[in-house]
Scaffold this motif. Structure first.
Motif, short mmCIF file in Angstrom:
data_model
loop_
_atom_site.label_atom_id
_atom_site.label_comp_id
_atom_site.label_asym_id
_atom_site.label_seq_id
_atom_site.Cartn_x
_atom_site.Cartn_y
_atom_site.Cartn_z
N UNK A 40 1.89 1.66 -3.53
CA UNK A 40 0.47 2.11 -4.19
C UNK A 40 0.25 3.46 -4.18
N UNK A 41 0.18 3.91 -2.74
CA UNK A 41 -0.06 5.24 -2.59
C UNK A 41 1.10 6.20 -3.20
N UNK A 42 2.05 5.88 -3.14
CA UNK A 42 3.11 6.63 -3.60
C UNK A 42 2.86 6.77 -5.22
N UNK A 44 -7.42 5.41 -9.80
CA UNK A 44 -8.79 6.13 -9.10
C UNK A 44 -9.89 5.29 -8.81
N UNK A 96 0.91 -1.28 -0.09
CA UNK A 96 0.03 0.00 0.00
C UNK A 96 0.81 1.42 -0.11
N UNK A 97 2.06 1.18 0.64
CA UNK A 97 2.70 2.15 0.70
C UNK A 97 3.19 2.69 -0.78
N UNK A 120 -0.08 6.39 -6.83
CA UNK A 120 -1.15 7.14 -7.05
C UNK A 120 -1.15 8.77 -6.99
N UNK A 121 -0.16 8.97 -5.57
CA UNK A 121 0.03 10.25 -5.41
C UNK A 121 0.77 11.08 -6.53
N UNK A 136 -3.76 5.57 -14.15
CA UNK A 136 -4.40 6.61 -13.44
C UNK A 136 -5.71 6.34 -13.22
N UNK A 173 -1.49 11.69 -9.33
CA UNK A 173 -2.56 12.99 -9.11
C UNK A 173 -1.75 14.13 -9.11
N UNK A 174 -0.72 14.13 -8.60
CA UNK A 174 0.12 15.41 -8.10
C UNK A 174 0.33 16.12 -9.62
#
Lengths: 114, 114
Positions: free
Chosen positions: A25-27, A108, A22-23, A29-30, A104, A33-34
């Motif tokens: 994964x979050x990176x 999302x 997840x870490x 997506x971030x 992306x 999105x960024x």
DNA sequence: ATTGCTTATCGTCGATATACGATATACGTC
DNA sequence: GACGTATATCGTATATCGACGATAAGCAAT
């Protein structure tokens, strides 16, 4: 503080959907999105979607920003992979990287409960 | 909120798909994506999706960040509307605003050629 | 080679993001 | 009331963003 298993992974041993990957994964997506986290970059992406491709100069002409600023935004979009640019003589032709955009969208769309 | 006609529109007199509404549209999407443009905030959202709701303290416990920092990220998520928090006695219970998330999904899914 | 055009990069500036500790606020309990 | 807990906010430091003008780098044509 942490009710369950303090020292191994704090992160959702129970949920396990939210485990270590997840870490990363979050990176991911971030980061994506960024890239879209600025109106100018959203508009560039939208512009590239509406035309199949776009010469850099056209993009600059559409935006109320200096050429150097647009170039910086394009660099950001290129660095995150959302956009590709290929040199065509003295100009650069930009286009959307459909794979990155799909990625992306997938990430999302995957934002939902387990 | 862009009014109808801002006299000098450089923007896409030719393209006209990208006319004025697009500016507001881009701002909306940029605001929502910006809220997710940080790994910590992505993880918070994911956490809230996996559990139906989450006390603030739980979120703090899951994250390798100071309580004040997490609180700031929560404030950002709240300000953009992605997350709602309601006071429950001495604690605050956070949960996802499904409408806002749906809006984000819709905008992202709408990113495609004409 | 020089000129002209297109794009990228550099240098700089103000504004904002991110992080933290310290403090304030709100609530429940004693 | 006083106390402890939970959360928010303040103050501050640093880093990064976002904008611009100026300049560099690339190519085409003269």
């Amino acid at each position: 503080m942490v009710p369950i298993k303090p020292e191994t992974q704090e992160c959702c041993i129970t949920g396990e959907n939210l485990a270590l990957p997840d870490v990363a994964w979050a990176a991911d997506l971030a980061k994506l999105t960024w890239a879209l986290a600025h109106p100018a970059r959203v508009r560039i992406v939208r512009l590239l979607l509406n035309r199949k491709s776009c010469i850099c100069g056209e993009i600059v002409a559409e935006m109320p920003l200096a050429q150097s600023t647009v170039s910086q935004h394009l660099k950001i979009l290129k660095d995150t992979g959302l956009v590709q640019g290929e040199i065509d003589g003295p100009r650069v032709c930009y286009c959307i990287n459909k794979a990155a955009l799909a990625q992306l969208k997938k990430l999302i769309a995957g934002l939902k409960g387990n």
